[in-house]
Design an enzyme around this catalytic site. Structure first.
Site, PDB file in Angstrom:
ATOM      1  N   TYR A 127       0.598  -1.268  -0.004  1.00 49.80           N
ATOM      2  CA  TYR A 127       0.099   0.046   0.181  1.00 49.80           C
ATOM      3  C   TYR A 127       0.789   1.281  -0.141  1.00 49.80           C
ATOM      4  O   TYR A 127       0.485   2.271   0.281  1.00 49.80           O
ATOM      5  CB  TYR A 127      -0.854   0.040   1.067  1.00 49.80           C
ATOM      6  CG  TYR A 127      -1.882  -1.153   1.151  1.00 49.80           C
ATOM      7  CD1 TYR A 127      -1.842  -2.281   1.271  1.00 49.80           C
ATOM      8  CD2 TYR A 127      -3.308  -0.369   1.027  1.00 49.80           C
ATOM      9  CE1 TYR A 127      -2.638  -3.322   0.983  1.00 49.80           C
ATOM     10  CE2 TYR A 127      -4.455  -1.423   0.915  1.00 49.80           C
ATOM     11  CZ  TYR A 127      -4.119  -2.922   1.015  1.00 49.80           C
ATOM     12  OH  TYR A 127      -5.132  -3.656   1.171  1.00 49.80           O
ATOM     13  N   LYS A 166       5.886 -14.126   4.676  1.00 46.54           N
ATOM     14  CA  LYS A 166       6.339 -14.982   3.526  1.00 46.54           C
ATOM     15  C   LYS A 166       7.988 -14.785   3.316  1.00 46.54           C
ATOM     16  O   LYS A 166       8.336 -14.509   2.161  1.00 46.54           O
ATOM     17  CB  LYS A 166       5.680 -14.662   2.215  1.00 46.54           C
ATOM     18  CG  LYS A 166       5.626 -15.470   1.139  1.00 46.54           C
ATOM     19  CD  LYS A 166       4.765 -16.774   1.147  1.00 46.54           C
ATOM     20  CE  LYS A 166       4.951 -17.499  -0.006  1.00 46.54           C
ATOM     21  NZ  LYS A 166       4.490 -18.985   0.320  1.00 46.54           N
ATOM     22  N   ASP A 183       0.497 -18.494   3.300  1.00 56.09           N
ATOM     23  CA  ASP A 183      -0.506 -19.385   2.626  1.00 56.09           C
ATOM     24  C   ASP A 183      -0.708 -20.482   3.729  1.00 56.09           C
ATOM     25  O   ASP A 183      -1.900 -20.946   3.737  1.00 56.09           O
ATOM     26  CB  ASP A 183       0.187 -20.149   1.588  1.00 56.09           C
ATOM     27  CG  ASP A 183       1.629 -20.282   1.439  1.00 56.09           C
ATOM     28  OD1 ASP A 183       2.289 -20.043   2.535  1.00 56.09           O
ATOM     29  OD2 ASP A 183       2.141 -21.014   0.667  1.00 56.09           O
ATOM     30  N   ASP A 185      -4.972  -7.648   5.369  1.00 61.47           N
ATOM     31  CA  ASP A 185      -6.340  -7.343   4.273  1.00 61.47           C
ATOM     32  C   ASP A 185      -6.969  -8.548   3.737  1.00 61.47           C
ATOM     33  O   ASP A 185      -8.221  -8.868   4.072  1.00 61.47           O
ATOM     34  CB  ASP A 185      -6.019  -6.468   3.189  1.00 61.47           C
ATOM     35  CG  ASP A 185      -7.211  -5.862   2.339  1.00 61.47           C
ATOM     36  OD1 ASP A 185      -8.255  -5.825   2.989  1.00 61.47           O
ATOM     37  OD2 ASP A 185      -7.044  -6.013   1.105  1.00 61.47           O
ATOM     38  N   ASP A 235     -10.447 -10.769   5.653  1.00 61.70           N
ATOM     39  CA  ASP A 235     -11.680 -10.870   4.769  1.00 61.70           C
ATOM     40  C   ASP A 235     -11.980 -12.294   4.970  1.00 61.70           C
ATOM     41  O   ASP A 235     -13.305 -12.773   5.088  1.00 61.70           O
ATOM     42  CB  ASP A 235     -11.529 -10.341   3.365  1.00 61.70           C
ATOM     43  CG  ASP A 235     -12.116  -9.094   3.077  1.00 61.70           C
ATOM     44  OD1 ASP A 235     -11.873  -8.184   3.798  1.00 61.70           O
ATOM     45  OD2 ASP A 235     -12.829  -8.919   2.159  1.00 61.70           O
TER      46      ASP A 235
HETATM   47 MG    MG Z   1     -10.389  -5.129   2.550  1.00 59.15          MG
END
Ligand code: MG
Ligand code: NAI
Length: 338
Positions: free
Chosen positions: A124, A170, A207, A231, A235
């Protein structure tokens, strides 16, 4: 008398925010509200997605409640997502995304975890460019941001009383960026002695973390991770709350906080009066708990939501009845608060 800057934003933000504000007004005495604008519609009529007076209002109040904003998925000259602007300008570096089972709606009854997402950098960073037919995005990780998110996660693990803190990264594929993130968080873990307080600290590749959040979510306590991983994982984990309309979040900085539901502006249901306000009400409760340090009021709001779900609201096949209105849900929560 707490001050609260209220930003409805776009789409269902305009429906769920008034609902959450009415619950806050009922729970918090002498609340002082300052409305402000931001978002895609604001950009269309003012040419800016977050006007300077909105930033000033949030800075003045030190607390904000934010609905959701729409963002086009193509590049629009001069437009920058309002929520990203707010997070970066106000240095809201920690995004708290709790996932707790809710009565009758959650597919499991034993989930109680908290994702602590780094909120200012990673993918971001806004450094995206075209080089001919090659598009490049820079994923920026700094020791400073990794250390302070690590510190926030350790403090939250302690204050929430969890027994497990998981560092998600990662570093096998990104040894420099995620290696720095992992090492910085490990350093904080050593410095703070969080393990001696009965919290076991472990690590998962992102993962594998995704897989385990699906197969055994009850095993997690606090997870700390970088921006995009947080993020996506939040979700995914929101499934265990019972859906996007139920997942809350809080953006925290130094002495400043902005609460927002995890969901977006939901253009498919906007204007129909059926958006679920619970994610926003629970986000407001996070603000009350972590920014205003009023845990008993936060408990009251959360209990009112749980009681309304347990006893009052119609549930059809594990979801709230599809024709249930935002107003009806809000009234049920308010009735349980009294
Ligand atoms: Mg989101
Ligand atoms: P979304 O979260 O807006 O919607 C996804 C699905 O969940 C839709 O079917 C929607 O109807 C449903 N949903 C979401 N919130 C709900 C609620 N409170 N009650 C009932 N159902 C609900 O995500 P989507 O569709 O990917 O994005 C729509 C817009 O929102 C885009 O412009 C996107 O950029 C923006 N967005 C904004 C965010 C923010 O402001 N923080 C976060 C995510 C997306």
């Amino acid at each position: 008398m707490p001050d609260l800057c209220v930003i409805e934003g776009d789409g269902i933000g305009r429906e769920v925010i008034p609902a959450a504000v009415s619950v806050l007004r009922a729970a918090v005495s002498e609340l002082h509200i300052l409305p402000a604008e931001a978002g895609w519609e604001c950009f269309q009529h003012r040419g800016v997605s977050v006007p300077p007076e909105t930033l000033q209002a949030v800075r003045g109040c030190r607390a904000a409640l934010f609905g959701a904003v729409s963002s086009p998925s193509h590049k629009v000259e001069g437009y920058r997502s309002a929520i990203l602007t707010l997070r970066q300008e106000l240095d809201l570096y920690a995004n708290l995304r709790p996932v707790r089972s809710l009565p009758r709606l959650s597919p499991r009854s034993d989930v109680d975890l908290l994702i602590v997402r780094e909120n200012t950098e990673g993918l971001y960073s806004g450094r995206e460019r075209l080089e001919g037919d090659t598009a490049v995005a820079e994923r920026v990780i700094t020791r400073r941001a990794s250390t302070r998110i690590g510190r926030a996660a350790c403090e939250l693990a302690r204050s929430c009383g969890v027994t497990r803190l998981t560092i998600v990264h990662k570093a096998n594929i990104l040894p420099l960026t995620d290696g720095l993130f992992r090492d910085s968080v490990r350093e904080v873990v050593r410095e703070t002695g969080v393990e001696s307080g009965g919290i076991s600290v472990d690590e998962l590749l992102v993962d594998t973390a995704a897989n385990q959040l699906v197969s055994q979510p009850q095993r997690f306590g606090v997870l700390v991770t970088t921006n995009l991983f947080g993020d996506i994982l939040s979700d995914l984990a929101a499934h265990w709350c019972g859906g996007m309309g139920l997942a809350p979040s809080l953006n925290l900085g130094e002495g400043i906080a902005l609460a927002e539901p995890v969901h977006g502006s939901a253009p498919d249901i906007a204007g129909k009066g059926i958006a679920n306000p619970i994610a926003t009400v629970l986000s407001a409760a996070l603000l009350v708990r972590h920014a205003w340090k009023q845990p008993h009021i936060a408990d009251r709001i959360e209990s009112a939501v749980r009681s309304a779900l347990e006893c009052d609201l119609p549930v059809v096949e594990g979801s709230l009845a599809p024709d249930l209105t935002t107003d009806a849900v809000t009234r049920a929560i308010l009735a349980r608060l009294m």
